[in-house]
Design a protein around this motif. Structure first.
Motif, PDB file in Angstrom:
ATOM      1  N   THR A  99     -79.883 -54.179 -29.744  1.00  0.00           N
ATOM      2  CA  THR A  99     -80.446 -55.399 -29.163  1.00  0.00           C
ATOM      3  C   THR A  99     -80.442 -55.320 -27.639  1.00  0.00           C
ATOM      4  O   THR A  99     -81.432 -55.683 -26.983  1.00  0.00           O
ATOM      5  CB  THR A  99     -79.649 -56.631 -29.638  1.00  0.00           C
ATOM      6  OG1 THR A  99     -79.638 -56.652 -31.062  1.00  0.00           O
ATOM      7  CG2 THR A  99     -80.251 -57.918 -29.117  1.00  0.00           C
ATOM      8  N   ARG A 139     -83.142 -52.917 -26.474  1.00  0.00           N
ATOM      9  CA  ARG A 139     -84.450 -53.550 -26.607  1.00  0.00           C
ATOM     10  C   ARG A 139     -84.677 -54.529 -25.446  1.00  0.00           C
ATOM     11  O   ARG A 139     -85.769 -54.587 -24.864  1.00  0.00           O
ATOM     12  CB  ARG A 139     -84.561 -54.278 -27.941  1.00  0.00           C
ATOM     13  CG  ARG A 139     -85.967 -54.825 -28.177  1.00  0.00           C
ATOM     14  CD  ARG A 139     -86.099 -55.544 -29.492  1.00  0.00           C
ATOM     15  NE  ARG A 139     -85.796 -54.641 -30.604  1.00  0.00           N
ATOM     16  CZ  ARG A 139     -85.138 -55.030 -31.698  1.00  0.00           C
ATOM     17  NH1 ARG A 139     -84.711 -56.255 -31.818  1.00  0.00           N
ATOM     18  NH2 ARG A 139     -84.903 -54.176 -32.660  1.00  0.00           N
ATOM     19  N   HIS A 140     -83.642 -55.264 -25.095  1.00  0.00           N
ATOM     20  CA  HIS A 140     -83.724 -56.202 -23.977  1.00  0.00           C
ATOM     21  C   HIS A 140     -83.999 -55.452 -22.664  1.00  0.00           C
ATOM     22  O   HIS A 140     -84.825 -55.888 -21.853  1.00  0.00           O
ATOM     23  CB  HIS A 140     -82.427 -57.008 -23.869  1.00  0.00           C
ATOM     24  CG  HIS A 140     -82.369 -57.897 -22.676  1.00  0.00           C
ATOM     25  ND1 HIS A 140     -83.115 -59.050 -22.569  1.00  0.00           N
ATOM     26  CD2 HIS A 140     -81.667 -57.793 -21.517  1.00  0.00           C
ATOM     27  CE1 HIS A 140     -82.884 -59.620 -21.408  1.00  0.00           C
ATOM     28  NE2 HIS A 140     -81.997 -58.880 -20.745  1.00  0.00           N
ATOM     29  N   ASP A 157     -87.603 -54.494 -22.590  1.00  0.00           N
ATOM     30  CA  ASP A 157     -88.463 -55.658 -22.330  1.00  0.00           C
ATOM     31  C   ASP A 157     -88.429 -56.048 -20.867  1.00  0.00           C
ATOM     32  O   ASP A 157     -89.470 -56.386 -20.282  1.00  0.00           O
ATOM     33  CB  ASP A 157     -88.017 -56.833 -23.198  1.00  0.00           C
ATOM     34  CG  ASP A 157     -88.334 -56.640 -24.660  1.00  0.00           C
ATOM     35  OD1 ASP A 157     -89.156 -55.749 -24.985  1.00  0.00           O
ATOM     36  OD2 ASP A 157     -87.719 -57.351 -25.503  1.00  0.00           O
TER      37      ASP A 157
END
Length: 122
Positions: A110, A113-114, A117
């Motif tokens: 997670t 992924r952050h 982004d």
């Protein structure tokens, strides 16, 4: 339609039976001397589940199953050890349970992924 005892077994395909000639007498001495009688014993055919249960009850099957299970568990533990090495945890010597490893892996994925982004937004 009434069924009678006159029907031959071949007329009844739904009945699967095996019969064996089994010597019977009062003991092994009569059998060795040839004095034992031979009688036909009705042995019903085993269902698929019963045959499976009998096969699994053998020592050879249990031993092979235990070996397969040990190999599976070792492979499972190796996979967790590899996953554990990929996680940035301090200190590395800290012992983690499998569920902790999985939860940390989820958190780390997670986080990555952050990070991706955020980089794409800039």
């Amino acid at each position: 339609m009434m069924l009678s005892l006159r029907h031959a077994k071949s007329d009844r395909p739904w009945v699967q039976t095996d019969s064996f000639n089994v010597p019977c007498g009062s003991g092994p001495a009569e059998l060795e001397a040839g004095r034992g009688k031979v009688r036909s014993v009705y042995v019903p055919a085993l269902s698929k589940e019963e045959r499976r249960r009998q096969r699994r009850a053998t020592a050879k099957y249990r031993s092979a199953h235990a070996t397969r299970e040990r190999v599976r568990v070792v492979a499972f533990n190796v996979a967790f050890a590899q996953l554990r090495k990929l996680l940035p945890i301090l200190p590395q010597e800290k012992r983690l349970s499998k569920i902790e490893i999985l939860r940390l892996a989820i958190c780390y994925i997670t986080y990555l992924r952050h990070v991706l982004d955020v980089e794409e937004d800039q």
